[in-house]
Each structure stands twice: as C-alpha cells, then as structure tokens.
Write an enzyme that holds these catalytic residues in place. Sequence first.
Site, mmCIF file in Angstrom:
data_model
loop_
_atom_site.group_PDB
_atom_site.id
_atom_site.type_symbol
_atom_site.label_atom_id
_atom_site.label_comp_id
_atom_site.label_asym_id
_atom_site.label_seq_id
_atom_site.Cartn_x
_atom_site.Cartn_y
_atom_site.Cartn_z
ATOM 1 C CE LYS A 53 32.440 42.569 38.053
ATOM 2 N NZ LYS A 53 33.305 43.626 38.636
ATOM 3 C CB SER A 94 36.318 41.618 39.670
ATOM 4 O OG SER A 94 35.514 42.772 39.877
ATOM 5 C CB SER A 127 36.623 45.848 39.284
ATOM 6 O OG SER A 127 37.221 45.136 40.334
#
Length: 476
Positions: free
Chosen positions: A80, A155, A179
């Site tokens: 990420k 996210s 997330s």
Amino acid sequence: MNDLVMLDASQLVAGFRQRTLSPVEVMCAVLDQVTKLDSVVNAFCAIDEEGAMSAASDAERRWMQGEPRGPLDGVPVSVKDLVAVAGFPTRHGSLTSSPQHEGEDALAVARLRRAGAIPFGKTTTSEFGNKIVTDCPLTGGTRNPWDTRLSPGGSSGGSAVAVALGMGPLSLATDGGGSIRIPACWSGVVGFKPTFSLVPAGKAASWTALSTLGPITRNVRDAALVLSVMTHEDIDRHSGIAGSSDSWADYCAGLDDGVAGLRIAYCAAPAGVRIEPAIEACVRQAASALEALGAHVVESDVTPLADYYGDGRMHSVQWSVYFAQRARHMEAAHRTLLDPDLKALADAGEQVNTATFADALLARHALTAAMEAFFQRYDLLLTPTFHCGPPPVPGLPARLRTAPALTAWCNQTGLPAASVPCGFAGGLPTGVQIIGRRGGDALVLRAARAYESARGAFPVPGATLERPADGMEAQP
C-alpha cells in the site's frame, strides 16, 4: 483467468521447491494480469517491471541451487502506498507528496524482502488513508472486482483488489479504523489486523496512533505466513527456518488445531448498529459452522460496545485531531490540494478542544480495560465485518462518513481482528470478523482457518471486467 495467478503463496513456494513452477514465470503472469485488468479497477499507482523481473530471476537461480533466501522466495507482494518501499516514491495518494524515490524499505517491507518476497508495485489508497473508500486527488478511484460500479472499500482498496484479481497473492496494507478488514470484506479476500504494534510500522505508517500494518491475502494460511515473516527479526537466509531469536513466533504452527472447546461470543448486531439481514444471515451461518466444529458459541450483546456506540465520538475525535495535526504542518498552498473529505476532517479536528480530546483518550482507555475483562470470559468474538454493502464509485455517502462501527473500536483497543469471506449478500461478498484479546493473534488466525476450512473454497471474481460508461454508476 490464468490459473497460475490464483495460486496462493504456499502453493507457489511448493512449486518453486519442486521445480514445477518458476518465479520468472509467475512474475510474468502477475505483471500480465496487471496489464490486462488494472486499467479498469485502478488498484496500482506504481509498478517496477524491470526490478520485479530481475528479482524473480535471482530467486529462480537460488531455487535452482537449492538455496532459497527464505519462506517467501520469489513470491510477488504489493505494498500500500502509505508504506515505504526502496526504489518507489511514497505518495500517500496525495498531490502534496514528493515524487522522490525512497532510499530504503520500511522495516516490515525489509523483512518481507529478506524472506525472498518481491515487492513489485504500490497499491492505491485514499489520501493518507483517511476514509473507507479508495479514491484520492492523485490517483482517482479504485473499483470493486465483483462490480466495477462499486467501491472495494478503503483505505487499502488497491491491496484488496490486487489480491482478489490475481495481481499478486499477497499485499501489505494498513488499518487505522478498518482499512484492511473493510476492503477485504467487500472484495472477497482475507484481511488481518494484528495486535497494535506487533508489526513494526515506523513513524510514517503509525502517525495516527491507531494504525497497524497487516496482510491482505486470499487465504488464512498466507496471512499467517506473512505475519510470521514481518514479526521475525532473524530468518536464516538459506533454510528459511526461524533462527534462535527469542522474538520468533511461527503463526503457521498450530494453525489447523481447530476450535474445539473455545469460548466464542457471537454478536449479531451490536447496540445501535443495523446490520443488513442478508449479511447477518451469512455471519450467523459462520457462527454455526464454528459451533459445529466444537466451539462453545454464546450470543452476546458485548456490553462494553454499547457504551462505545452510545458515545459515538471516541474514534472520530481522535481521527480528526490527528489529521488536523498532519495538515497543520503543510504549506497553505498544499492544503488547497487536499481531498475535500480530508480537508473537512482536518477542519473538524481544529475545532476539538483539549478537554474533548482528553475525554476521548480516557474513553479509549476505559474501553480497552472493559474489553480485556470481556476476554477473560471469552476466547474470541464474532461480528459482521461491515453492516452493509459497498457504496458506488465515486464518492462516500454521508451515511458512511462516521467511524466504521464494527471495526474502528478494535483500533481503539489494539485488538487483533481478521475478516474472512463468509458468503454473498446482494450478489457481493461479505465477511465475518473474528476478534481476539491483545496478543491473541495466533488464536484469531487459528479460528479463521478453522472456519475457512469448513466453508470450503471461496469463489473468485469473473475473468472479464468492464468499466461502467459515464453516467452508469451504481445508485446508493
């Protein structure tokens, strides 16, 4: 869909060891999958094809010589874009960030690389991980692999989508309020949030004092393997076996020991949270499956959570203050480039006074203590991962702008939690959340594995994806 890209990390390593699979072949297939699909779903913001192929060639040479670097040698992993990877910029999904490449890996990434994993790309995120959908001014919106009109969640949406669609079997993500677990739930994959600080996060990834690094994978065994690597300080590079370090914990050991005799609380719908009936039915079936495996499953209202939901502001107060602090150090010109959602969050944080913030921290401490007492009576807790299905792209509906009710409290208390696919609601995947006491990561994974084994293989998204035409987005 190419079967090769849907193999899990354990299968890949077994194939490398037996010389029936080639790290070069696997990396080529993964990169080809990215080329074919990512223009539709937007899971990646950066790829290093040349570096990935070079690393795959090195891994293949080591396997041919019988000297693998570690337990993940040659396995592709994405990261990420909140976490530093050498040779890539860390953009945080933000126009305010620097495009300069990182000179070194974050510690968790360094451990993955030392175990032989190949970080080949950075996945999309909301700006600084600020919300539960994955869109930002820098890279735009990311789409759900099961229905591209919808969000995959956030996210860490890019990570979940990449894993679901065979664009690498493993992804390293972050979770500050759900997330990892929310996009795993909505994308039909496994997401694991470890006990707070179990995986080294570094300053960049833990600045909210709520966020934790963890894996998104297609099955529980791979999540346990990745967690073992990221929490281990010294992996013997030749054997891939744990060295003598006292810090070593093999989360794959005992993974198949089952749940017989465990005391499991099942909370179908915590106070004040309305769970969609189809989701509640899927999670209830998961609870029944664990009961059939010998666990003592007791339905509980989880009294400490009633106070958490009754107040409702513990997480949002802290979250907004941390983002206000982040924005406060930006130049005025940079603040104008922020995602409007992030700017509104930061503006709200500016209005929080010291007493309110202190009250939120005291409430966090009280909830943590109450849940510690709860886990003296129970070994694990089951809840839905999310109360409803994913929203359409673009945007985030007002009804979902509050702290995620079923996941954020685990960040407040630092507890380990896994989301495991448990069925379909309205044609889309949904997940059961399995939560344990602090430090009980191995038990959470063990229960997740037991349920996964009883459930059987989970379907994968279709082989073809279509991006909706303009004006054809799904309606909320």
